[in-house]
Design a protein around this motif. Structure first.
Motif, PDB file in Angstrom:
ATOM      1  N   VAL A 129       0.841  -1.199   0.000  1.00 22.13           N
ATOM      2  CA  VAL A 129       0.000   0.000   0.000  1.00 22.13           C
ATOM      3  C   VAL A 129       0.875   1.247   0.000  1.00 22.13           C
ATOM      4  O   VAL A 129       0.632   2.195  -0.759  1.00 22.13           O
ATOM      5  CB  VAL A 129      -0.928   0.007   1.230  1.00 22.13           C
ATOM      6  N   GLU A 130       1.904   1.235   0.832  1.00 22.93           N
ATOM      7  CA  GLU A 130       2.805   2.392   0.878  1.00 22.93           C
ATOM      8  C   GLU A 130       3.490   2.596  -0.476  1.00 22.93           C
ATOM      9  O   GLU A 130       3.754   3.728  -0.879  1.00 22.93           O
ATOM     10  CB  GLU A 130       3.858   2.204   1.975  1.00 22.93           C
ATOM     11  N   VAL A 164       2.229  -3.220  -8.752  1.00 20.88           N
ATOM     12  CA  VAL A 164       1.788  -3.259  -7.364  1.00 20.88           C
ATOM     13  C   VAL A 164       0.343  -3.715  -7.280  1.00 20.88           C
ATOM     14  O   VAL A 164      -0.020  -4.520  -6.409  1.00 20.88           O
ATOM     15  CB  VAL A 164       1.881  -1.872  -6.697  1.00 20.88           C
ATOM     16  N   GLY A 165      -0.466  -3.199  -8.179  1.00 17.42           N
ATOM     17  CA  GLY A 165      -1.873  -3.562  -8.178  1.00 17.42           C
ATOM     18  C   GLY A 165      -2.046  -5.059  -8.274  1.00 17.42           C
ATOM     19  O   GLY A 165      -2.823  -5.651  -7.517  1.00 17.42           O
ATOM     20  N   ARG A 166      -1.329  -5.649  -9.164  1.00 18.90           N
ATOM     21  CA  ARG A 166      -1.393  -7.088  -9.374  1.00 18.90           C
ATOM     22  C   ARG A 166      -1.053  -7.841  -8.086  1.00 18.90           C
ATOM     23  O   ARG A 166      -1.762  -8.777  -7.687  1.00 18.90           O
ATOM     24  CB  ARG A 166      -0.380  -7.430 -10.460  1.00 18.90           C
ATOM     25  N   ALA A 167       0.014  -7.419  -7.431  1.00 15.92           N
ATOM     26  CA  ALA A 167       0.430  -8.071  -6.191  1.00 15.92           C
ATOM     27  C   ALA A 167      -0.633  -7.918  -5.114  1.00 15.92           C
ATOM     28  O   ALA A 167      -0.947  -8.864  -4.386  1.00 15.92           O
ATOM     29  CB  ALA A 167       1.751  -7.483  -5.714  1.00 15.92           C
ATOM     30  N   LEU A 168      -1.204  -6.723  -5.049  1.00 11.31           N
ATOM     31  CA  LEU A 168      -2.227  -6.446  -4.035  1.00 11.31           C
ATOM     32  C   LEU A 168      -3.497  -7.242  -4.330  1.00 11.31           C
ATOM     33  O   LEU A 168      -4.130  -7.792  -3.421  1.00 11.31           O
ATOM     34  CB  LEU A 168      -2.514  -4.939  -4.037  1.00 11.31           C
ATOM     35  N   ILE A 169      -3.846  -7.323  -5.599  1.00 16.48           N
ATOM     36  CA  ILE A 169      -5.034  -8.083  -5.992  1.00 16.48           C
ATOM     37  C   ILE A 169      -4.842  -9.553  -5.649  1.00 16.48           C
ATOM     38  O   ILE A 169      -5.748 -10.216  -5.149  1.00 16.48           O
ATOM     39  CB  ILE A 169      -5.310  -7.915  -7.503  1.00 16.48           C
ATOM     40  N   LYS A 192      -8.949  -4.524   1.774  1.00 20.69           N
ATOM     41  CA  LYS A 192      -9.440  -3.209   2.152  1.00 20.69           C
ATOM     42  C   LYS A 192      -8.627  -2.113   1.440  1.00 20.69           C
ATOM     43  O   LYS A 192      -9.184  -1.176   0.887  1.00 20.69           O
ATOM     44  CB  LYS A 192      -9.335  -3.049   3.667  1.00 20.69           C
ATOM     45  N   ALA A 193      -7.314  -2.290   1.459  1.00 20.42           N
ATOM     46  CA  ALA A 193      -6.439  -1.269   0.879  1.00 20.42           C
ATOM     47  C   ALA A 193      -6.706  -1.088  -0.613  1.00 20.42           C
ATOM     48  O   ALA A 193      -6.880   0.031  -1.097  1.00 20.42           O
ATOM     49  CB  ALA A 193      -4.982  -1.656   1.107  1.00 20.42           C
ATOM     50  N   TRP A 194      -6.765  -2.182  -1.343  1.00 21.18           N
ATOM     51  CA  TRP A 194      -6.994  -2.085  -2.788  1.00 21.18           C
ATOM     52  C   TRP A 194      -8.421  -1.601  -3.051  1.00 21.18           C
ATOM     53  O   TRP A 194      -8.664  -0.814  -3.967  1.00 21.18           O
ATOM     54  CB  TRP A 194      -6.722  -3.430  -3.461  1.00 21.18           C
ATOM     55  N   GLY A 195      -9.341  -2.071  -2.239  1.00 22.75           N
ATOM     56  CA  GLY A 195     -10.728  -1.623  -2.373  1.00 22.75           C
ATOM     57  C   GLY A 195     -10.831  -0.110  -2.230  1.00 22.75           C
ATOM     58  O   GLY A 195     -11.530   0.552  -3.005  1.00 22.75           O
TER      59      GLY A 195
END
Lengths: 193, 193
Positions: free
Chosen positions: A55-56, A101-106, A117-120
DNA sequence: CGTCAACTTTACACAGTGTCAAGCAACCCC
DNA sequence: GGGGTTGCTTGACACTGTGTAAAGTTGACG
């Protein structure tokens, strides 16, 4: 936020960014630590968890790439239709920047509540942008009849998802330009009267 | 395929299906084994890996739900436009049936090469359906000008992704009927002259 | 010189997948 | 009715990756 050396913190963020953007399929905490020239534990001294770190990284990218400046043109557009096209362009061209990053977070969403929550939250911000563009159309009376603002926003939002970008650009081999043009065209055909 | 008791095999498949469709957030091999009333090792006697099991579950569902029969109306439609609408309807209404397994398989893609390949293959089958519908449109001269068949197929395919269904139906709260109607409408506006 | 902060090193707990080997119960076949 | 085979169980273990814990090192600063 952290009483540690801000230099080390940045090095970690940069290293994570580099690795993720390079498209490494699996980026572990130890990979990031190694790339930052720091021990794995040092990473945990700065970021409580992998989700937090990711997220950071997104915030770091936002600051570095100036997401606000990029969205500015869309916000100042006169006509709703222009606003829509400019928003699609700005966001569509921003996706590749945060894709890694998005991919990793997803990928973490399924298992990690915090990541979800963070990606949402971030995607909700995109939704606000969609809503603003749709609202501008409605104000001009240019929104297609029989289409609620809410539904129009949902559609536009879904269309502009990172997953769709990934499928068209990364999987189907579209160029970034073709993607943006197609999305603009699509948005106009679906939403505009 | 397997020299083991086909009964146990089916019980495992059914158990996995039930758990996945029930929307349990994390379905482990041990969960499936317990639900099937069998030891965890027994599962590995029938399926070499979690990815294999999930893939077999999708085939099991296909057989049980009769995907072929559902797609038949679209294949026999006269006009390209009808074929498109019927295909969108058939696939759109099939998504909820495989959503549970699909989600699990998608979540594994990042880490598991086999899972990626398996889900990719299934999605490729959907793409063929999209291509057939687009091709029927083109045959009728109903494909929008300036749109290549290839690009049209890519767009339709992306539109009809499980991820988009998830976002609209599960996240944005659309009804299944609203989703199907919106997709049909969208497809017509984007692809048809 | 002492002490504090930032970082390193080493070790460990934990979850989940997948492997291995021994055991056991039912059934089949001569 | 003993001998083998099949299908499953039991228990142990290797491996990967995240996150925690605690003691040790280094350098700056007063």
């Amino acid at each position: 936020m952290s009483s540690k050396n801000p230099n080390t913190r940045s090095r970690i963020l940069e290293a994570a960014w580099d690795l993720l953007e390079a498209g490494a399929s699996k980026v572990r905490m130890s990979d990031i630590a190694k790339a930052a020239g720091v021990s794995r534990q040092a990473v945990y001294l700065h970021f409580p968890s992998r989700a937090d770190l990711l997220v950071e990284v997104t915030h770091h990218i936002d600051a570095a790439k100036g997401i606000d400046a990029r969205l500015a043109p869309s916000r100042t557009a006169e006509r709703g239709e222009d606003r829509l096209a400019l928003f699609v362009e700005a966001w569509g061209n921003y996706i590749p920047e945060i894709y890694g990053v998005g991919r990793a977070l997803i990928a973490m969403q399924e298992s990690d509540l915090e990541a979800r929550k963070a990606w949402g939250d971030r995607m909700q911000a995109v939704r606000h942008g969609c809503a603003a563009a749709v609202s501008a159309l409605a104000r001009d009376g240019a929104l297609r009849e029989g289409l609620e603002e809410e539904a129009a926003t949902d559609l536009l939002w879904a269309m502009l998802s990172v997953a769709n970008w990934e499928q068209l650009v990364r999987q189907s081999g579209w160029t970034q330009e073709a993607y943006v043009r197609a999305m603009q065209d699509m948005a106009a055909r679906i939403l505009v009267r």
